[in-house]
Design a protein around this motif. Structure first.
Motif, PDB file in Angstrom:
ATOM      1  N   PHE A   1       0.834  -1.201   0.000  1.00  0.00           N
ATOM      2  CA  PHE A   1       0.000   0.000   0.000  1.00  0.00           C
ATOM      3  C   PHE A   1       0.866   1.248   0.000  1.00  0.00           C
ATOM      4  O   PHE A   1       0.559   2.230  -0.703  1.00  0.00           O
ATOM      5  CB  PHE A   1      -0.911  -0.023   1.231  1.00  0.00           C
ATOM      6  N   LYS A   2       1.964   1.218   0.746  1.00  0.00           N
ATOM      7  CA  LYS A   2       2.857   2.373   0.783  1.00  0.00           C
ATOM      8  C   LYS A   2       3.409   2.669  -0.606  1.00  0.00           C
ATOM      9  O   LYS A   2       3.466   3.831  -1.035  1.00  0.00           O
ATOM     10  CB  LYS A   2       4.008   2.128   1.763  1.00  0.00           C
ATOM     11  N   LYS A   3       3.811   1.634  -1.337  1.00  0.00           N
ATOM     12  CA  LYS A   3       4.348   1.826  -2.685  1.00  0.00           C
ATOM     13  C   LYS A   3       3.296   2.447  -3.606  1.00  0.00           C
ATOM     14  O   LYS A   3       3.612   3.329  -4.418  1.00  0.00           O
ATOM     15  CB  LYS A   3       4.820   0.487  -3.258  1.00  0.00           C
ATOM     16  N   ALA A   4       2.060   1.981  -3.472  1.00  0.00           N
ATOM     17  CA  ALA A   4       0.985   2.542  -4.290  1.00  0.00           C
ATOM     18  C   ALA A   4       0.736   4.007  -3.939  1.00  0.00           C
ATOM     19  O   ALA A   4       0.537   4.848  -4.833  1.00  0.00           O
ATOM     20  CB  ALA A   4      -0.294   1.729  -4.094  1.00  0.00           C
ATOM     21  N   ILE A   5       0.756   4.330  -2.646  1.00  0.00           N
ATOM     22  CA  ILE A   5       0.547   5.713  -2.203  1.00  0.00           C
ATOM     23  C   ILE A   5       1.663   6.613  -2.729  1.00  0.00           C
ATOM     24  O   ILE A   5       1.416   7.739  -3.193  1.00  0.00           O
ATOM     25  CB  ILE A   5       0.469   5.796  -0.666  1.00  0.00           C
ATOM     26  N   GLN A   6       2.897   6.128  -2.671  1.00  0.00           N
ATOM     27  CA  GLN A   6       4.031   6.917  -3.176  1.00  0.00           C
ATOM     28  C   GLN A   6       3.858   7.237  -4.656  1.00  0.00           C
ATOM     29  O   GLN A   6       4.085   8.366  -5.085  1.00  0.00           O
ATOM     30  CB  GLN A   6       5.334   6.140  -2.948  1.00  0.00           C
ATOM     31  N   ARG A   7       3.447   6.237  -5.430  1.00  0.00           N
ATOM     32  CA  ARG A   7       3.214   6.459  -6.861  1.00  0.00           C
ATOM     33  C   ARG A   7       2.089   7.462  -7.075  1.00  0.00           C
ATOM     34  O   ARG A   7       2.143   8.305  -7.978  1.00  0.00           O
ATOM     35  CB  ARG A   7       2.876   5.130  -7.544  1.00  0.00           C
TER      36      ARG A   7
ATOM     37  N   ILE B   1       1.162   9.899  -5.031  1.00  0.00           N
ATOM     38  CA  ILE B   1       1.643  11.239  -4.677  1.00  0.00           C
ATOM     39  C   ILE B   1       2.471  11.822  -5.824  1.00  0.00           C
ATOM     40  O   ILE B   1       2.310  12.988  -6.201  1.00  0.00           O
ATOM     41  CB  ILE B   1       2.473  11.198  -3.374  1.00  0.00           C
ATOM     42  N   ILE B   2       3.349  10.995  -6.377  1.00  0.00           N
ATOM     43  CA  ILE B   2       4.180  11.445  -7.495  1.00  0.00           C
ATOM     44  C   ILE B   2       3.315  11.832  -8.695  1.00  0.00           C
ATOM     45  O   ILE B   2       3.563  12.848  -9.356  1.00  0.00           O
ATOM     46  CB  ILE B   2       5.192  10.359  -7.884  1.00  0.00           C
ATOM     47  N   SER B   3       2.286  11.036  -8.970  1.00  0.00           N
ATOM     48  CA  SER B   3       1.409  11.341 -10.107  1.00  0.00           C
ATOM     49  C   SER B   3       0.712  12.685  -9.910  1.00  0.00           C
ATOM     50  O   SER B   3       0.512  13.439 -10.875  1.00  0.00           O
ATOM     51  CB  SER B   3       0.366  10.235 -10.298  1.00  0.00           C
TER      52      SER B   3
ATOM     53  N   GLU C   1      12.544   6.830  -2.159  1.00  0.00           N
ATOM     54  CA  GLU C   1      12.613   5.383  -2.318  1.00  0.00           C
ATOM     55  C   GLU C   1      12.230   4.957  -3.738  1.00  0.00           C
ATOM     56  O   GLU C   1      12.532   3.846  -4.157  1.00  0.00           O
ATOM     57  CB  GLU C   1      11.689   4.694  -1.303  1.00  0.00           C
ATOM     58  N   ILE C   2      11.539   5.835  -4.452  1.00  0.00           N
ATOM     59  CA  ILE C   2      11.140   5.557  -5.832  1.00  0.00           C
ATOM     60  C   ILE C   2      12.217   6.101  -6.777  1.00  0.00           C
ATOM     61  O   ILE C   2      12.472   7.311  -6.813  1.00  0.00           O
ATOM     62  CB  ILE C   2       9.778   6.219  -6.158  1.00  0.00           C
ATOM     63  N   ASN C   3      12.852   5.219  -7.526  1.00  0.00           N
ATOM     64  CA  ASN C   3      13.984   5.608  -8.378  1.00  0.00           C
ATOM     65  C   ASN C   3      13.620   6.711  -9.373  1.00  0.00           C
ATOM     66  O   ASN C   3      14.380   7.653  -9.576  1.00  0.00           O
ATOM     67  CB  ASN C   3      14.517   4.387  -9.133  1.00  0.00           C
ATOM     68  N   GLU C   4      12.441   6.602 -10.002  1.00  0.00           N
ATOM     69  CA  GLU C   4      12.053   7.565 -11.029  1.00  0.00           C
ATOM     70  C   GLU C   4      11.832   8.977 -10.475  1.00  0.00           C
ATOM     71  O   GLU C   4      11.861   9.958 -11.224  1.00  0.00           O
ATOM     72  CB  GLU C   4      10.776   7.111 -11.747  1.00  0.00           C
ATOM     73  N   TYR C   5      11.607   9.083  -9.177  1.00  0.00           N
ATOM     74  CA  TYR C   5      11.283  10.377  -8.583  1.00  0.00           C
ATOM     75  C   TYR C   5      12.418  11.376  -8.788  1.00  0.00           C
ATOM     76  O   TYR C   5      12.180  12.554  -9.062  1.00  0.00           O
ATOM     77  CB  TYR C   5      10.988  10.213  -7.100  1.00  0.00           C
TER      78      TYR C   5
END
Length: 252
Positions: free
Chosen positions: A54-60, A62-64, A241-245
């Motif tokens: 869920f954290k990974k999905a939330i991070q994505r 937020i970035i979007s 933690e997200i490389n693309e960020y």
């Protein structure tokens, strides 16, 4: 260069941007609901594995949203899709857990309900098992939707989880009516508001009280803790933690 060529190119680019913006807007709107819907399940019952997903999905997500605010609609849509793909795995985990937990709750309630021979308790028990069957049907429908149609699959999984939650609510009400029938007016569970059901649960024995309260809050998409897991991640999202960020930060 032919006259008007530059103008045509500008219009084409403008049309593409407008289309990407519409796709992003719809995706962000859909995701807002998908995150809201699953938040209480994760916050109240989620295990460590599901919280990591869920954290990974939330991070994505937020970035979007950040990319959308920067008018990078194409990149925003890519992140929206990545968030949805992660949510699909999460939703499937939650559905399987919900179905197992609903069945266990109904099976645990059945002996006392049948022994009591109370019509209302049996009625809710039957409705609970029917909801469980319907939940499985929605899950199978979602599984068979084309892999690339993320939003459509998630909508079917939403229906599956709703039915599983309803099954747990029926199981809970069958237990309450069986244990406390003398204190109740016999009416449909929908006639009781949140506070009334909460008071009834608190009158049950201590062994089941905590579980039933968790189920009750979850059915109303409420979180028992002061802050939901979703809100905790928003406060400290750890986007690095997200490389693309890091790449997105350099884009204009």
């Amino acid at each position: 260069m032919m006259p008007g060529t530059s103008l045509i190119a500008q219009r084409t680019k403008s049309s593409i941007n407008a289309g990407e913006q519409r796709f992003s807007e719809k995706g962000l709107k859909d995701n807002r609901y998908f995150f809201y819907f699953i938040n209480s399940s994760i916050s109240n019952f989620g295990n460590d594995e599901n919280k990591i997903i869920f954290k990974k999905a939330i991070q994505r997500d937020i970035i979007s949203q950040i990319l959308y605010m920067k008018f990078l609609f194409h990149d925003s849509y890519i992140e929206i899709r990545k968030a949805q793909e992660i949510l699909i795995d999460l939703y499937k985990n939650i559905i399987q857990n919900e179905i197992l937990n609903t069945k266990k709750l109904l099976d645990d309630a059945a002996p006392d309900v049948i022994k009591s021979n109370k019509f209302i308790g049996k009625h809710y028990l039957e409705l609970g098992y029917k909801s469980l069957v319907t939940s499985k049907q929605f899950m199978i429908t979602g599984d068979n939707i084309r892999d690339s149609l993320f939003s459509m699959r998630l909508n079917q999984y939403v229906k599956a989880i709703k039915k599983a939650k309803l099954g747990k609510r029926y199981a809970m009400m069958s237990m309450i009516f069986t244990k406390l029938e003398k204190e109740l007016f016999v009416k449909d569970y929908k006639s009781y508001n949140f506070e009334e059901i909460e008071k009834l649960i608190k009158k049950t024995d201590s062994e089941t009280k905590k579980l039933l309260l968790s189920i009750h809050y979850d059915n109303y998409y409420k979180v028992i803790d002061k802050m939901s897991f979703y809100d905790k991640i928003w406060i400290k999202p750890d986007l690095n933690e997200i490389n693309e960020y890091k790449e997105y930060l350099d884009k204009k």
